[in-house]
Write a protein that holds these residues in place. Structure first.
Motif, PDB file in Angstrom:
ATOM      1  N   PRO A 213       0.812  -1.218   0.000  1.00  0.00           N
ATOM      2  CA  PRO A 213       0.000   0.000   0.000  1.00  0.00           C
ATOM      3  C   PRO A 213       0.846   1.269   0.000  1.00  0.00           C
ATOM      4  O   PRO A 213       1.799   1.399   0.762  1.00  0.00           O
ATOM      5  N   GLY A 214       0.505   2.196  -0.884  1.00  0.00           N
ATOM      6  CA  GLY A 214       1.139   3.504  -0.885  1.00  0.00           C
ATOM      7  C   GLY A 214       2.555   3.553  -1.410  1.00  0.00           C
ATOM      8  O   GLY A 214       3.222   4.585  -1.272  1.00  0.00           O
ATOM      9  N   ILE A 215       3.041   2.492  -2.036  1.00  0.00           N
ATOM     10  CA  ILE A 215       4.408   2.526  -2.548  1.00  0.00           C
ATOM     11  C   ILE A 215       4.511   3.557  -3.670  1.00  0.00           C
ATOM     12  O   ILE A 215       3.612   3.671  -4.504  1.00  0.00           O
ATOM     13  N   PRO A 216       5.589   4.365  -3.702  1.00  0.00           N
ATOM     14  CA  PRO A 216       5.741   5.352  -4.776  1.00  0.00           C
ATOM     15  C   PRO A 216       5.784   4.681  -6.153  1.00  0.00           C
ATOM     16  O   PRO A 216       6.119   3.502  -6.278  1.00  0.00           O
ATOM     17  N   GLU A 217       5.457   5.451  -7.172  1.00  0.00           N
ATOM     18  CA  GLU A 217       5.491   4.918  -8.535  1.00  0.00           C
ATOM     19  C   GLU A 217       6.918   4.683  -9.019  1.00  0.00           C
ATOM     20  O   GLU A 217       7.141   3.871  -9.921  1.00  0.00           O
TER      21      GLU A 217
END
Length: 252
Positions: A213-217
């Motif tokens: 969840p929420g990992i940067p692109e």
């Protein structure tokens, strides 16, 4: 005479392959498969060394060696200059030694902890060492390297968070402990697509299409500092670790 000489050459080549000095040891298979090397085996070109590190992240005998003693005042981790989105990452690692004893909890298959009747975590004292690989530079998306019974490859930042949905915590908990004993080399093969990660450790599937969840692109590959000296001794979870054979294949 020619036959005997040819046989000798063949025998030397065969021994070289068995001992890991054959063509694949130099990455020919990875190059043919579209991978690029992130470590040249000579120096830390292509890596960002922490400012003020003092030479503790270094290359020794063709491997990246770390002694958990970085003198940097801020971030002590080693990271790539390049940033990546989706990729397959191959990286060999080994813990050089453990440091002290620590109370290690028992992680269950759903990512929660084994507790006693009062709800307190049950722990067992074990020697430990600790490092990891941050995916896209996100500390929450760290694949742990350690000596816990649950095994390396788990994603502590999300698995340990009680606010993380139960199905995600379970998926980020290794299916099995595939670690080799301390001092031996291990290999991660990490596949990251969007916010989903699949991890093989020593050819064993430990995570499958698990959500981060929420990992940067986009972000760098980061090798983690952990622990260090306390009162003249290493803390029980210090990153006395080495890395080598680091290859990445962008999937963009």
């Amino acid at each position: 005479m020619k036959l005997r000489r040819c046989f000798s050459i063949f025998a030397i080549a065969l021994v070289g392959c068995v001992l890991g000095n054959g063509p694949n040891a130099f990455g020919q298979a990875e190059v043919a498969d579209g991978f690029q090397s992130l470590f040249n085996g000579t120096d830390l070109s292509g890596w960002v060394i922490p400012e003020g590190d003092g030479g503790h992240w270094k290359v020794v005998d063709g491997v990246i060696d770390y002694d958990a003693m970085s003198e940097a005042s801020g971030d002590k981790n080693l990271k790539t200059e390049q940033e990546f989105t989706d990729f397959i990452l191959k990286i060999d690692w080994r813990l050089k030694q453990t440091t002290g004893l620590m109370d290690i909890p028992v992680v269950l298959s759903d990512g929660t902890y084994l507790t006693d009747r009062s709800g307190n975590n049950i722990t067992i004292k074990r020697p430990n060492a600790d490092s990891g690989v941050y995916l896209r530079g996100d500390s929450r998306a760290q694949l742990n390297i350690w000596c816990w019974p649950i095994g390396s490859g788990e994603v502590y930042g999300h698995r340990n968070n009680p606010k993380t949905p139960p199905e995600i915590r379970a998926a980020l908990t290794p299916r099995l402990n595939a670690d080799k004993p301390v001092g031996q080399w291990n290999r991660f093969e990490i596949i990251l697509v969007d916010d989903r990660v699949t991890v093989m450790l020593n050819d064993q599937l430990v995570l499958e299409n698990a959500q981060l969840p929420g990992i940067p692109e986009k972000g760098p590959v980061v090798l983690q500092h952990h622990g260090g000296m306390r009162n003249g001794e290493y803390s029980p979870a210090s990153s006395l670790i080495q890395f080598k054979n680091i290859w990445i294949k962008p999937l963009d």
